[in-house]
Design a protein around this motif. Structure first.
Motif, PDB file in Angstrom:
ATOM      1  N   GLN A  76       0.804  -1.228   0.000  1.00 59.12           N
ATOM      2  CA  GLN A  76       0.000   0.000   0.000  1.00 59.12           C
ATOM      3  C   GLN A  76       0.832   1.271   0.000  1.00 59.12           C
ATOM      4  OE1 GLN A  76      -3.470  -0.312   0.025  1.00 59.12           O
ATOM      5  NE2 GLN A  76      -4.065  -1.425   1.870  1.00 59.12           N
TER       6      GLN A  76
ATOM      7  N   PHE B 266      -2.172   9.285   1.209  1.00 64.85           N
ATOM      8  CA  PHE B 266      -3.619   9.124   1.357  1.00 64.85           C
ATOM      9  C   PHE B 266      -4.303  10.287   0.647  1.00 64.85           C
ATOM     10  CE2 PHE B 266      -3.527   6.139   5.036  1.00 64.85           C
ATOM     11  CZ  PHE B 266      -2.195   6.263   5.416  1.00 64.85           C
TER      12      PHE B 266
ATOM     13  N   ARG C 240      -8.010   7.489   1.635  1.00 65.16           N
ATOM     14  CA  ARG C 240      -7.713   6.209   0.977  1.00 65.16           C
ATOM     15  C   ARG C 240      -6.260   6.201   0.533  1.00 65.16           C
ATOM     16  NH1 ARG C 240     -10.181   5.351  -3.799  1.00 65.16           N
ATOM     17  NH2 ARG C 240      -9.254   3.262  -3.740  1.00 65.16           N
TER      18      ARG C 240
END
Ligand SMILES: [Zn+2]
Length: 397
Positions: A263, A349, A353
């Motif tokens: 991520q 982010f 998200r």
């Protein structure tokens, strides 16, 4: 302080008769530079003087400049007499230093062991000079290895890191050239380096050229991209001295051993490398966070946040609620939490998200660059002419 290049500034011609101690048999000239967090007295001790001379010389100069916290890198020149007996320390005869670029402070030993101090405006010549080098592993360390001081190397690497992903876009063998204003005295002695006015990096994908732009009053010269002088909203490389990365997307987790979504972006860098705030913002979190180890999260404008994991430490004074500037050191690379080795795991982010930062670089706005584009272009061609002249001089030499 703008001065025509190469013009002597001013030489004080004050005729003073000095009663100098009798000339010793053997004298020696020493040149040293002040180190960080070092007093003048300690530096003189490092040069081999005994404690009483070091103290007496520092005390004599203490009215004229800060002998407790002198500027690191300040050059000192000492004339010493070799000890007459093997046990005795060298005797200080004279000391010169340049507390600012155009002031010379001199200290002489007079008969009777007293010191006399004289302050004069030193003639200073400034001229552009280049440092060339080849990248060997780390860009930052290659700059330092080529003779660039650590602070400037840090600024130059940071400035290229706005434009390039230093871990992907730079390889060993790439070439760099930095141009500075160099200050010399009348004897041609280098008194110091000014701000970098130009930095060039030639990589397999082309040439990046950065130009020094004077910041707001009192702020240091900033190196900006010659083609696109605006500041990017996010730094591409939020760590000095990055090497290898693991990108955003699915991958085999090195510790857990199964495939999962990565991520963020990993920047491998030596333990303790400075981590930089990717943009202006306010610190949201600076805490331990499980597998992320020491974790830092910063909130920026426009619904953006950035996260920094596995830190060995947060930078002093960085904590929740505190404001940070783009490029400010906010922490240091570590391997805390679940990490196979020192690296920065960096997350971005958008509206809470996690997103691939690569996709953002092109879509988010830049902060505006210099407001006067004509002045910027004029400055750029002036620097280009200087760089070309240096290149031509080298070709002949
Ligand atoms: Zn990671």
């Amino acid at each position: 302080m703008a001065r025509p290049i190469g013009i002597p500034v001013f030489a004080a011609a004050v005729a003073v008769r000095h009663e100098i101690a009798p000339a010793p048999l053997s004298t020696r000239r020493l040149r040293i530079q002040m180190r960080g967090h070092e007093s003048l007295q300690a530096a003189l001790g490092r040069a081999g003087l005994d404690a009483s001379q070091s103290l007496a010389a520092a005390t004599a100069l203490s009215n004229d400049f800060d002998t407790v916290n002198p500027h690191p890198g300040l050059p000192l020149e000492l004339d010493v007499a070799e000890p007459s007996r093997s046990a005795a320390a060298p005797q200080l005869l004279a000391l010169s230093l340049w507390p600012t670029q155009d002031i010379r402070l001199s200290l002489w030993r007079r008969a009777g062991d007293a010191f006399e101090v004289r302050r004069a405006e030193a003639p200073v010549f400034t001229a552009p000079a280049a440092i060339d080098g080849v990248v060997e592993g780390s860009f930052y360390l290659s700059l330092v290895g080529a003779g660039v001081d650590a602070n400037t190397a840090f600024r130059v690497a940071g400035a290229f890191g706005r434009k390039l992903d230093l871990s992907r876009d730079i390889e060993s063998g790439d070439r760099f050239r930095l141009v500075f204003e160099q200050r010399r005295d009348a004897d041609g002695r280098v008194l110091g380096w000014g701000d970098p006015i130009y930095a060039q990096l030639t990589t397999r994908s082309g040439e990046a050229r950065l130009y020094g732009v004077a910041g707001a009053a009192g702020s240091p010269v900033e190196l900006v991209d010659g083609q696109n002088p605006g500041r990017p909203a996010l730094l591409r490389t939020p760590v000095v001295d990055a090497r290898i990365t693991s990108g955003f997307g699915p991958r085999m987790h090195p510790i857990l051993g199964f495939t999962r979504m990565h991520q963020g972006v990993d920047f491998a860098a030596p333990l303790g490398s400075p981590v930089l705030a990717a943009a202006d913002g306010v610190v949201e979190e600076a805490r331990w966070s499980g597998g992320y180890g020491r974790w830092l999260k910063i909130r920026h404008a426009a619904g953006l946040e950035t996260g920094y994991a596995h830190l060995s430490a947060w930078a002093p004074g960085v904590g929740p609620g505190g404001a940070v500037r783009q490029g400010q050191v906010v922490g240091f690379v570590g391997a805390t939490g679940m990490a196979t080795g020192p690296h920065l795991h960096f997350e971005v982010f958008q509206q809470n998200r996690r997103v691939d930062p690569k996709l953002l670089y092109s879509s988010i706005a830049q902060t505006p660059g210099p407001t006067d584009r004509d002045a910027f272009r004029a400055m750029r061609s002036r620097i280009d002419a200087i760089v070309e002249a240096i290149g031509a001089a080298r070709a002949v030499a």
